[in-house]
Design an enzyme around this catalytic site. Structure first.
Site, PDB file in Angstrom:
ATOM      1  CG  HIS A   2      37.292  -2.663  -2.144  1.00 48.22           C
ATOM      2  ND1 HIS A   2      36.301  -2.944  -3.062  1.00 48.22           N
ATOM      3  CD2 HIS A   2      37.974  -3.835  -1.968  1.00 48.22           C
ATOM      4  CE1 HIS A   2      36.388  -4.225  -3.417  1.00 48.22           C
ATOM      5  NE2 HIS A   2      37.385  -4.786  -2.774  1.00 48.22           N
ATOM      6  CE  LYS A  48      39.736  -2.505  -5.476  1.00 44.87           C
ATOM      7  NZ  LYS A  48      40.912  -3.386  -5.583  1.00 44.87           N
TER       8      LYS A  48
END
Lengths: 252, 252, 252, 252
Positions: free
Chosen positions: D136, D140
């Site tokens: 990701h 995050k």
């Protein structure tokens, strides 16, 4: 998996056969009771008390081998090629007379490859775009690979049944061959590279997302889990099953 | 990087230009002193005290813009297309009269893409096999992509200079297009898939091993680190540099 | 590459050694003149007319082997481990007395792996983020792999020299181990999977783009192109070179 | 797909909601009859003649919205979070009184992600080894991602039901974190890289082969095909379905 599976390997001297001998020997729930090569008397199978046979012989022998097994009530797992539709129809008749016997004939025993093809067919109806890339060693004489062609056919059939149209493609000018071969409307690309064995990717694309299903086959050992799974399942699947996917639980 | 770099962006209203305005504004070592669009008077650049210009205008304006910058002693980073060999030759003459000025003209500002191409050319002479796969959204009208063609040309040139022969390929029967397009002897495959932006893989193979160089371009923001690197480097690289790789340290 | 390279292989009975015997035999520009195993008299090398030796013996023998080669004016390519800094310093002194002799000691002969590490170090200073994933068979006892640790160290050093900060990471809550091991500030992840051999990916990310450098090692044959390249290059690189990358042209 | 599906979008001003308005408007077999935001009177849905609602509002509103739809005989596709087991139980009771109404509540509408998770669970029982890598953007805050944790749980459950043991792992010495986090016995690795959006790989390995299931999510548009599929399917699936996989044909 209560009682031991007693296995006879036919074609045991070949490359696949010798892998199977090794795999059966190492399996805790199996016992190798016989290994036969070309010209050996099939009666040895019965004398040894086999309950199952694995046939990895040659196209000229496989039909006789399997008939012998079925007629003696033995379950069979078959990896030899040469099983035309006609041969399979004849075998089916024989199995109707031996209704408790299970036979698996599988063109491909690599679990990952069989699963990847099945998943590709399932997923293909949910995505706008799908293409196939297969990658092999440079000594391969045909392109695309047989597996890639079959995968494309399965994908095309799945999309057709679901009413999904062609993958979008605005290509106007193309250097010849750039967009690959087209199998039933599906683009297939063949890469040849020293160092590789056998690899395949199915790429599926929709708005803002991509799903990639990749299978890497590194060596012949990859077929053995499929052969063992066939041996463990055959008794519970009487009749003829064509393709290892018939023995897999693919839904949820 | 002691003093602040004072930047004027030309073509500031365009898609790339507005990204550049944003990137320069956010860079701690830069100051955006002017943003010009079509028809704006270039004298504003001088009045604003710019030391550098970024030209992201249109092919019809870029030559005048860059000449103006060079004549006023400003360094320039240029992403506009249309710089033919003739135009570059004329610019070179002008730069000889302004020997302290540095100009970078770059067809591609994505660092990852430029590095991947350079690495591919370097590696290609050490491997038996090399192929290129490029993957784009399905609205693209040409195949292969311009970047893939240039990459293949660089690879071919590197192998030729090193005396490396063709990649091995035993293909005898081929479904038309399966083995891709051939650019200077290098096989190039073009995938078109909904959801993708711009992606490229160079696959290199030798006995028992594979090297893969992959670049994924997700959006236009990927060009900005290259533009900023150009601005930071131009002063130390007087004269004309064509291609961002000329500003990168590629050896060890 | 005019005259034939006359090669003696030391440690010829080992796994690497027997691959080297095969590779040298098959190389058109080389001649295998001697293959020695444990206890064989080194004088055989001289008697056979060798110009180069490949040492793939054991840590206890390699120093004597290489000294013997250098003292007799033979170039050497060395893959045996155990070359501490002290041993290398002693060898360097000996080479100063034999200034025309070239010796390559390489901890890793896989060209793709060496190139991938070098490219990673080069690229790491141009990207905000970099992480390493290594993937091996599940019989490996250490994690991360030695190659992954060295790659991370090279990356960290390159970023430090270029003044690049840590990769951004907003992680606040983490299941223990999720973000991997940290080597000199670089995150390294170790995957263990049946069927794999030795694989490594360096992932580099910047705004809107990603560069991935992947190396797959499928079998021991992957070391032989590096050994042959060492033999072809040693004469032109007098003195001690540590690491195959010293023999590669990595710039453009 | 005979009659037109008349759709009301609730939460139409939000990011997902505005994507849904666009997707429904562009779908040939649908008509957007109402778009409601916070505070709008739900009666508008009825007055506009809607047959289906898409609820993409907020956890505080979604329960009232869906109850209203069901009580008026409208099918509903729900992407809002906050549907605890208790809420779902209450909804189920309401649906028993409205037995022709179909409601889909889906924590994830990305078809590729849902398919990849389902395939991973199916495949996991046929391979010795399985690990998960999720990748990701670096903003995050949690690791691993919720999707990776759920995928690992599904995999673990599938293996448990099939009697498959732990993935083999000979690791003896480990740099802390190298082997990732462990979720229900499954190793999960979290990569954070600038430029990425949301990506996940499930790697499955057996003797000599590997199967990789990768999903790339590039932007929010990826949820819309799942929303449209939900709208097209809801009428034929009366009652409550939790999870988009309940609307997919996953077997062959």
């Amino acid at each position: 998996m209560s009682a031991q599976i007693k296995v006879a390997v036919l074609g045991a001297a070949g490359r696949m056969g010798s892998e199977a001998v090794k795999a059966v020997t190492e399996a805790a729930d199996m016992e190798l009771v016989a290994s036969l090569g070309r010209g050996d008397d099939l009666q040895q199978i019965i004398d040894a008390g086999a309950t199952h046979v694995v046939d990895l012989s040659v196209p000229g022998s496989t039909e006789d081998n399997v008939r012998f097994a079925v007629e003696h009530g033995l379950h069979a797992v078959v990896g030899t090629t040469g099983w035309t539709e006609e041969r399979r129809a004849n075998l089916q008749l024989l199995l109707e007379q031996n209704p408790s016997v299970g036979v698996l004939i599988a063109p491909n025993f690599a679990l990952g490859s069989v699963l990847a093809s099945a998943f590709a067919a399932t997923a293909a109806k949910y995505f706008e775009s799908v293409e196939v890339i297969e990658l092999h060693h440079p000594n391969k004489v045909d392109a695309p690979s047989g597996t890639a062609v079959r995968t494309a056919e399965l994908i095309a059939q799945s999309r057709k049944e679901a009413g999904v149209g062609a993958s979008p493609d605005a290509t106007e000018t193309q250097l010849e061959g750039a967009r690959g071969a087209v199998v039933d409307g599906i683009h297939v690309h063949s890469v040849r590279l020293r160092g590789l064995v056998a690899h395949q990717e199915v790429l599926l694309g929709g708005p803002g997302e991509q799903l990639t299903l990749r299978h890497d086959s590194y060596d012949r050992a990859s077929f053995m889990p499929g052969v063992l799974l066939g041996l463990r399942t055959a008794e519970s699947m009487p009749g003829l099953t064509y393709g290892l996917d018939g023995y897999l639980e693919l839904g949820q």
